[in-house]
Design a protein around this motif. Structure first.
Motif, PDB file in Angstrom:
ATOM      1  N   LEU A 209       3.603  12.234  13.351  1.00 11.97           N
ATOM      2  CA  LEU A 209       2.188  12.360  13.701  1.00 11.97           C
ATOM      3  C   LEU A 209       1.348  12.611  12.447  1.00 11.97           C
ATOM      4  O   LEU A 209       0.239  12.073  12.312  1.00 11.97           O
ATOM      5  CB  LEU A 209       1.990  13.483  14.717  1.00 11.97           C
ATOM      6  N   ALA A 210       1.875  13.402  11.520  1.00 18.72           N
ATOM      7  CA  ALA A 210       1.181  13.591  10.239  1.00 18.72           C
ATOM      8  C   ALA A 210       1.090  12.274   9.481  1.00 18.72           C
ATOM      9  O   ALA A 210       0.071  11.973   8.838  1.00 18.72           O
ATOM     10  CB  ALA A 210       1.910  14.646   9.401  1.00 18.72           C
ATOM     11  N   ASP A 211       2.146  11.464   9.557  1.00 15.29           N
ATOM     12  CA  ASP A 211       2.125  10.153   8.900  1.00 15.29           C
ATOM     13  C   ASP A 211       1.032   9.259   9.486  1.00 15.29           C
ATOM     14  O   ASP A 211       0.355   8.523   8.752  1.00 15.29           O
ATOM     15  CB  ASP A 211       3.478   9.465   9.052  1.00 15.29           C
ATOM     16  N   LEU A 212       0.864   9.297  10.797  1.00 14.92           N
ATOM     17  CA  LEU A 212      -0.200   8.498  11.420  1.00 14.92           C
ATOM     18  C   LEU A 212      -1.573   8.982  10.991  1.00 14.92           C
ATOM     19  O   LEU A 212      -2.473   8.175  10.746  1.00 14.92           O
ATOM     20  CB  LEU A 212      -0.058   8.526  12.938  1.00 14.92           C
ATOM     21  N   ARG A 213      -1.757  10.286  10.882  1.00 12.59           N
ATOM     22  CA  ARG A 213      -3.041  10.796  10.371  1.00 12.59           C
ATOM     23  C   ARG A 213      -3.270  10.307   8.952  1.00 12.59           C
ATOM     24  O   ARG A 213      -4.390   9.919   8.582  1.00 12.59           O
ATOM     25  CB  ARG A 213      -3.069  12.325  10.410  1.00 12.59           C
ATOM     26  N   ALA A 214      -2.207  10.304   8.149  1.00 14.83           N
ATOM     27  CA  ALA A 214      -2.335   9.838   6.766  1.00 14.83           C
ATOM     28  C   ALA A 214      -2.633   8.344   6.722  1.00 14.83           C
ATOM     29  O   ALA A 214      -3.405   7.878   5.882  1.00 14.83           O
ATOM     30  CB  ALA A 214      -1.054  10.152   5.995  1.00 14.83           C
ATOM     31  N   ALA A 215      -2.036   7.576   7.630  1.00 19.64           N
ATOM     32  CA  ALA A 215      -2.294   6.137   7.673  1.00 19.64           C
ATOM     33  C   ALA A 215      -3.740   5.854   8.051  1.00 19.64           C
ATOM     34  O   ALA A 215      -4.391   4.972   7.464  1.00 19.64           O
ATOM     35  CB  ALA A 215      -1.346   5.469   8.664  1.00 19.64           C
ATOM     36  N   VAL A 216      -4.263   6.604   9.015  1.00 21.15           N
ATOM     37  CA  VAL A 216      -5.678   6.460   9.377  1.00 21.15           C
ATOM     38  C   VAL A 216      -6.558   6.816   8.181  1.00 21.15           C
ATOM     39  O   VAL A 216      -7.546   6.133   7.883  1.00 21.15           O
ATOM     40  CB  VAL A 216      -6.011   7.327  10.603  1.00 21.15           C
ATOM     41  N   GLY A 217      -6.188   7.864   7.460  1.00 20.82           N
ATOM     42  CA  GLY A 217      -6.940   8.240   6.269  1.00 20.82           C
ATOM     43  C   GLY A 217      -6.885   7.194   5.183  1.00 20.82           C
ATOM     44  O   GLY A 217      -7.885   6.926   4.508  1.00 20.82           O
TER      45      GLY A 217
ATOM     46  N   LEU B 183       0.841  -1.191   0.000  1.00 15.51           N
ATOM     47  CA  LEU B 183       0.000   0.000   0.000  1.00 15.51           C
ATOM     48  C   LEU B 183       0.874   1.238   0.000  1.00 15.51           C
ATOM     49  O   LEU B 183       1.771   1.386   0.834  1.00 15.51           O
ATOM     50  CB  LEU B 183      -0.917   0.001   1.224  1.00 15.51           C
ATOM     51  N   GLU B 184       0.626   2.132  -0.919  1.00 18.97           N
ATOM     52  CA  GLU B 184       1.343   3.394  -1.018  1.00 18.97           C
ATOM     53  C   GLU B 184       0.363   4.533  -0.771  1.00 18.97           C
ATOM     54  O   GLU B 184      -0.735   4.547  -1.327  1.00 18.97           O
ATOM     55  CB  GLU B 184       1.987   3.520  -2.396  1.00 18.97           C
ATOM     56  N   PHE B 185       0.737   5.484   0.071  1.00 21.45           N
ATOM     57  CA  PHE B 185      -0.113   6.640   0.330  1.00 21.45           C
ATOM     58  C   PHE B 185       0.789   7.842   0.618  1.00 21.45           C
ATOM     59  O   PHE B 185       2.017   7.702   0.720  1.00 21.45           O
ATOM     60  CB  PHE B 185      -1.088   6.373   1.486  1.00 21.45           C
ATOM     61  N   THR B 186       0.215   9.014   0.703  1.00 23.55           N
ATOM     62  CA  THR B 186       1.015  10.220   0.876  1.00 23.55           C
ATOM     63  C   THR B 186       0.707  10.903   2.196  1.00 23.55           C
ATOM     64  O   THR B 186      -0.415  10.861   2.701  1.00 23.55           O
ATOM     65  CB  THR B 186       0.803  11.228  -0.268  1.00 23.55           C
ATOM     66  N   SER B 187       1.730  11.540   2.733  1.00 20.96           N
ATOM     67  CA  SER B 187       1.615  12.356   3.938  1.00 20.96           C
ATOM     68  C   SER B 187       2.363  13.651   3.672  1.00 20.96           C
ATOM     69  O   SER B 187       3.582  13.646   3.512  1.00 20.96           O
ATOM     70  CB  SER B 187       2.224  11.619   5.132  1.00 20.96           C
ATOM     71  N   GLU B 188       1.616  14.750   3.588  1.00 13.52           N
ATOM     72  CA  GLU B 188       2.219  16.059   3.287  1.00 13.52           C
ATOM     73  C   GLU B 188       3.104  15.975   2.038  1.00 13.52           C
ATOM     74  O   GLU B 188       4.231  16.456   2.026  1.00 13.52           O
ATOM     75  CB  GLU B 188       3.013  16.560   4.493  1.00 13.52           C
ATOM     76  N   ASP B 189       2.588  15.326   1.009  1.00 15.17           N
ATOM     77  CA  ASP B 189       3.255  15.161  -0.283  1.00 15.17           C
ATOM     78  C   ASP B 189       4.469  14.236  -0.251  1.00 15.17           C
ATOM     79  O   ASP B 189       5.227  14.154  -1.216  1.00 15.17           O
ATOM     80  CB  ASP B 189       3.672  16.522  -0.877  1.00 15.17           C
ATOM     81  N   ILE B 190       4.671  13.540   0.858  1.00 15.73           N
ATOM     82  CA  ILE B 190       5.740  12.551   0.961  1.00 15.73           C
ATOM     83  C   ILE B 190       5.126  11.171   0.754  1.00 15.73           C
ATOM     84  O   ILE B 190       4.100  10.843   1.358  1.00 15.73           O
ATOM     85  CB  ILE B 190       6.427  12.622   2.336  1.00 15.73           C
ATOM     86  N   ILE B 191       5.734  10.373  -0.098  1.00 15.03           N
ATOM     87  CA  ILE B 191       5.216   9.030  -0.380  1.00 15.03           C
ATOM     88  C   ILE B 191       5.646   8.076   0.725  1.00 15.03           C
ATOM     89  O   ILE B 191       6.839   7.958   1.042  1.00 15.03           O
ATOM     90  CB  ILE B 191       5.711   8.535  -1.739  1.00 15.03           C
ATOM     91  N   LEU B 192       4.669   7.399   1.321  1.00 19.35           N
ATOM     92  CA  LEU B 192       4.916   6.400   2.350  1.00 19.35           C
ATOM     93  C   LEU B 192       4.563   5.023   1.811  1.00 19.35           C
ATOM     94  O   LEU B 192       3.618   4.876   1.041  1.00 19.35           O
ATOM     95  CB  LEU B 192       4.084   6.689   3.602  1.00 19.35           C
ATOM     96  N   LYS B 193       5.311   4.018   2.241  1.00 17.36           N
ATOM     97  CA  LYS B 193       5.088   2.642   1.803  1.00 17.36           C
ATOM     98  C   LYS B 193       4.667   1.794   3.009  1.00 17.36           C
ATOM     99  O   LYS B 193       5.264   1.894   4.085  1.00 17.36           O
ATOM    100  CB  LYS B 193       6.357   2.050   1.196  1.00 17.36           C
ATOM    101  N   GLY B 194       3.626   0.963   2.792  1.00 11.55           N
ATOM    102  CA  GLY B 194       3.125   0.137   3.873  1.00 11.55           C
ATOM    103  C   GLY B 194       2.735  -1.248   3.421  1.00 11.55           C
ATOM    104  O   GLY B 194       2.643  -1.539   2.227  1.00 11.55           O
TER     105      GLY B 194
ATOM    106  N   GLY C  82      13.097   3.251   6.059  1.00 10.01           N
ATOM    107  CA  GLY C  82      12.654   2.162   5.203  1.00 10.01           C
ATOM    108  C   GLY C  82      12.513   2.588   3.757  1.00 10.01           C
ATOM    109  O   GLY C  82      13.386   3.243   3.181  1.00 10.01           O
ATOM    110  N   GLU C  83      11.368   2.234   3.156  1.00  7.73           N
ATOM    111  CA  GLU C  83      11.128   2.526   1.744  1.00  7.73           C
ATOM    112  C   GLU C  83      10.403   3.843   1.515  1.00  7.73           C
ATOM    113  O   GLU C  83      10.131   4.199   0.371  1.00  7.73           O
ATOM    114  CB  GLU C  83      10.291   1.395   1.138  1.00  7.73           C
ATOM    115  N   SER C  84      10.060   4.553   2.575  1.00  6.27           N
ATOM    116  CA  SER C  84       9.315   5.798   2.410  1.00  6.27           C
ATOM    117  C   SER C  84      10.236   6.960   2.076  1.00  6.27           C
ATOM    118  O   SER C  84      11.453   6.910   2.303  1.00  6.27           O
ATOM    119  CB  SER C  84       8.517   6.114   3.684  1.00  6.27           C
ATOM    120  N   GLY C  85       9.628   8.015   1.529  1.00  6.82           N
ATOM    121  CA  GLY C  85      10.385   9.205   1.192  1.00  6.82           C
ATOM    122  C   GLY C  85      10.620  10.081   2.407  1.00  6.82           C
ATOM    123  O   GLY C  85      10.364   9.694   3.543  1.00  6.82           O
ATOM    124  N   GLY C  86      11.108  11.292   2.147  1.00  7.38           N
ATOM    125  CA  GLY C  86      11.369  12.231   3.231  1.00  7.38           C
ATOM    126  C   GLY C  86      12.833  12.319   3.582  1.00  7.38           C
ATOM    127  O   GLY C  86      13.680  11.608   3.034  1.00  7.38           O
ATOM    128  N   ARG C  87      13.144  13.192   4.505  1.00 12.29           N
ATOM    129  CA  ARG C  87      14.523  13.420   4.932  1.00 12.29           C
ATOM    130  C   ARG C  87      15.083  12.144   5.550  1.00 12.29           C
ATOM    131  O   ARG C  87      14.539  11.640   6.537  1.00 12.29           O
ATOM    132  CB  ARG C  87      14.557  14.552   5.955  1.00 12.29           C
TER     133      ARG C  87
END
Length: 282
Positions: free
Chosen positions: A83-91, A6-17, A68-73
């Motif tokens: 915390l923004a990532d957790l909000r995005a994961a809930v979304g 599953l791929e989703f975004t948090s503040e325009d950063i791509i997260l992998k799950g 891991g495989e997610s973007g960001g610094r």
């Protein structure tokens, strides 16, 4: 069990799950799962995600930004970002056709327990929260020696962007020095042994404990080892006592913090307590 990428975004950063337990034509309770400091989804978050998916929940274990495989610094522990990532994961869970949007919880292990607590306090979509061997960070607790606390912060700010090892055996400089964390980390795919020094500044100034008092409508489960050299049982008890809503505490008779990561019978005990708790409140 099948694992859906599953791929989703948090503040325009791509997260992998990794999504587990999603079944076509069904809407189930779901859990966003966040793990230890510098951890990745293939480590302890994935262990609990697999156990709770087997118990009937849809689970999402994911890599926070920078890891891991997610973007960001890279390799930077960003409190507000996580915390923004957790909000995005809930979304992301709420948008999935296999998830009942009224039955979403968050589970955190180690430092993830503190993030889960704060996330639940800030996001009414989270209907129940659990922390396992949780790090309920409190700047007031850390600053009981104010001079040492200020000196530590000043040293970290002065080298904020430098990288250091995340773990090292006794005697080595690292964010988590000692044989116990060193014995656990290092074998997972996509995990790197580095963090910024600024990550430690973030942790020392992160107030997870203060969120407990905001959980008047959100049931809380705290599972903690009676002996824990890395995440204080005192802070775990304080978080539980401060929560005004429905709550449950489970002490586990393990000898090390990392026993609740992947050692039996402790993981089975903790996962079982979490499954029973979420089955009741979601």
């Amino acid at each position: 069990m099948a694992v859906e990428q599953l791929e989703f975004t948090s503040e325009d950063i791509i997260l992998k799950g990794h999504l587990r337990g999603a079944a076509a034509g069904q809407r189930r309770a779901a859990l966003a799962i966040t793990g230890p400091f510098a951890g990745v989804k293939e480590q302890v978050a994935g262990v609990y995600a697999e156990r709770l998916a087997a118990a009937g929940f849809v689970t999402l274990a994911f890599d926070h930004r920078g890891f891991g495989e997610s973007g960001g610094r890279p390799a930077h522990e960003d409190v507000q970002g996580k915390l923004a990532d957790l909000r995005a994961a809930v979304g992301a869970l709420a948008a999935h056709p296999a998830v009942d949007t009224e039955r979403i919880g968050v589970l955190g292990v180690c430092l993830g327990g503190g993030y889960a607590l704060r996330a639940a306090a800030e996001d009414p979509r989270v209907r129940a929260v659990a922390g396992i061997a949780g790090g309920y960070n409190s700047p007031a607790f850390f600053a009981r020696d104010p001079d040492a606390y200020r000196a530590t912060l000043a040293a970290l700010i002065g080298r904020y962007d430098e990288h250091m090892p995340a773990v090292a055996p006794d005697g080595g400089e690292a964010a988590m020095s000692g044989e116990e964390p060193y014995s656990y980390y290092g074998n997972a795919e996509h995990w790197r042994n580095e963090v910024t020094r600024g990550s430690l500044h973030s942790l020392l100034t992160f107030d997870a404990l203060g969120a407990a008092a905001l959980l008047a409508r959100t049931p809380l489960l705290v599972v903690h080892g009676r002996v824990d050299a890395y995440c204080s049982p005192e802070l775990a008890s304080a978080a539980y006592e401060a929560a005004p809503g429905p709550k449950r505490f489970e002490w586990i008779d393990c000898e090390r913090h990392v026993d609740l990561y992947d050692q039996e019978p402790y993981v089975t005990q903790a996962a079982g307590a979490a499954a029973a708790f979420f089955a009741e409140y979601l």
